[in-house]
Design an enzyme around this catalytic site. Structure first.
Site, PDB file in Angstrom:
ATOM      1  N   SER A  73       0.804  -1.221   0.000  1.00 37.49           N
ATOM      2  CA  SER A  73       0.000   0.000   0.000  1.00 37.49           C
ATOM      3  C   SER A  73       0.840   1.275   0.000  1.00 37.49           C
ATOM      4  O   SER A  73       0.380   2.322  -0.467  1.00 37.49           O
ATOM      5  CB  SER A  73      -0.943   0.004   1.206  1.00 37.49           C
ATOM      6  OG  SER A  73      -0.205  -0.131   2.413  1.00 37.49           O
ATOM      7  N   ASP A 223      -4.963   6.743  10.084  1.00 39.48           N
ATOM      8  CA  ASP A 223      -4.645   5.409  10.607  1.00 39.48           C
ATOM      9  C   ASP A 223      -3.267   5.354  11.251  1.00 39.48           C
ATOM     10  O   ASP A 223      -2.903   4.356  11.876  1.00 39.48           O
ATOM     11  CB  ASP A 223      -4.760   4.351   9.500  1.00 39.48           C
ATOM     12  CG  ASP A 223      -3.826   4.605   8.316  1.00 39.48           C
ATOM     13  OD1 ASP A 223      -2.932   5.457   8.421  1.00 39.48           O
ATOM     14  OD2 ASP A 223      -4.006   3.946   7.272  1.00 39.48           O
ATOM     15  N   HIS A 226      -0.218   5.018   7.065  1.00 38.64           N
ATOM     16  CA  HIS A 226       0.007   5.399   5.673  1.00 38.64           C
ATOM     17  C   HIS A 226       0.308   6.894   5.556  1.00 38.64           C
ATOM     18  O   HIS A 226      -0.437   7.720   6.069  1.00 38.64           O
ATOM     19  CB  HIS A 226      -1.208   5.041   4.820  1.00 38.64           C
ATOM     20  CG  HIS A 226      -1.467   3.579   4.769  1.00 38.64           C
ATOM     21  ND1 HIS A 226      -2.375   2.950   5.597  1.00 38.64           N
ATOM     22  CD2 HIS A 226      -0.924   2.601   3.990  1.00 38.64           C
ATOM     23  CE1 HIS A 226      -2.387   1.659   5.337  1.00 38.64           C
ATOM     24  NE2 HIS A 226      -1.513   1.426   4.362  1.00 38.64           N
TER      25      HIS A 226
END
Length: 249
Positions: A73, A223, A226
């Site tokens: 990601s 979060d 990221h």
């Protein structure tokens, strides 16, 4: 007297038939001559030199070199409005600003583990002539507590697949670290996987991809994992330190 007249008529008919026969022969002769002339013309046409059209195809190959980012990601730019804000695209901007003949390919997949990367590496490399391969995987293994022996084995398998595809490909391995809540023994061993693999395989190493970003709330999304767009710019700088000397020689 009647016999003479009949004889005369018979001769007249014979003369007429003979004349018709001569005309038919003459007509047939003309047709034959014309036909021969036509055939001769056709044969003459066939003997003419016909120019051959030759299609010249360019054999020159594109000189643009390719840099493939293969990761999770972080590479995919998870949570960003546009993948163009992810660090691989930021590196493309740096390359373009220097007018370097390289193009960046992004093969990031959110949630990817080293096992997943191992299963799709051959598909990603298929029909692609890669010059530099950036390997960014392992973080999801660590966050899931996957046995480190398996992570190391999978990363080595990916490296082997790349070198088997083309031994001249330059590989850059991006190091990763874990938060301390995973346990000191696990996090310490996890950290050593990347420099050890780099040394073993003669790879270039980005010591810690998230340097100056990891743990800094202002540079990470809600979060806490990221990076934001600004955070990705820093990631790009961390990679650029290693990558720039490789492409500006």
């Amino acid at each position: 007297m009647l016999k003479l007249k009949n004889k005369q008529l018979e001769l007249n008919f014979r003369d007429r038939d003979f004349n018709i026969f001569l005309k038919l022969c003459y007509f047939s002769l003309v047709i034959m001559l014309l036909s021969c002339g036509s055939d001769s013309a056709k044969k003459a046409d066939k003997t003419k030199t016909v120019p051959i059209k030759t299609e010249i195809k360019s054999t020159a190959k594109s000189t643009t070199k390719k840099i493939l980012f293969f990761g999770d990601s972080l590479t995919a730019g998870y949570g960003l409005e546009d993948v163009k804000d992810a660090f691989p695209a930021c590196i493309q901007s740096k390359i373009d600003s220097l007018s370097l003949n390289y193009i960046v390919l992004n093969a990031g997949l959110s949630g990817e583990t080293t096992a997943g990367g191992k299963s799709r590496i051959n598909w990603v490399l298929n029909n692609k002539n890669i010059d530099i391969f950036i390997l960014e995987l392992g973080a999801n293994d660590g966050l899931r507590g996957i046995p480190l022996k398996e992570t190391r084995k999978n990363l080595q398998a990916i490296i082997d697949a790349v070198t088997q595809k083309n031994p001249t490909i330059k590989i850059v391995l991006t190091g990763m670290q874990l938060p301390p809540n995973m346990g000191i023994d696990y996090t310490t061993e996890f950290k050593t996987i990347f420099p050890e693999l780099a040394k073993k395989n003669g790879l270039e190493l980005v010591p810690f991809l998230l340097k100056n970003v990891g743990g800094i709330s202002a540079l990470n999304q809600a979060d806490g994992i990221h990076p934001t767009m600004e955070g990705h710019k820093i990631l790009a700088n961390n990679v650029w330190v290693i990558l720039e000397p490789m492409i500006t020689l």
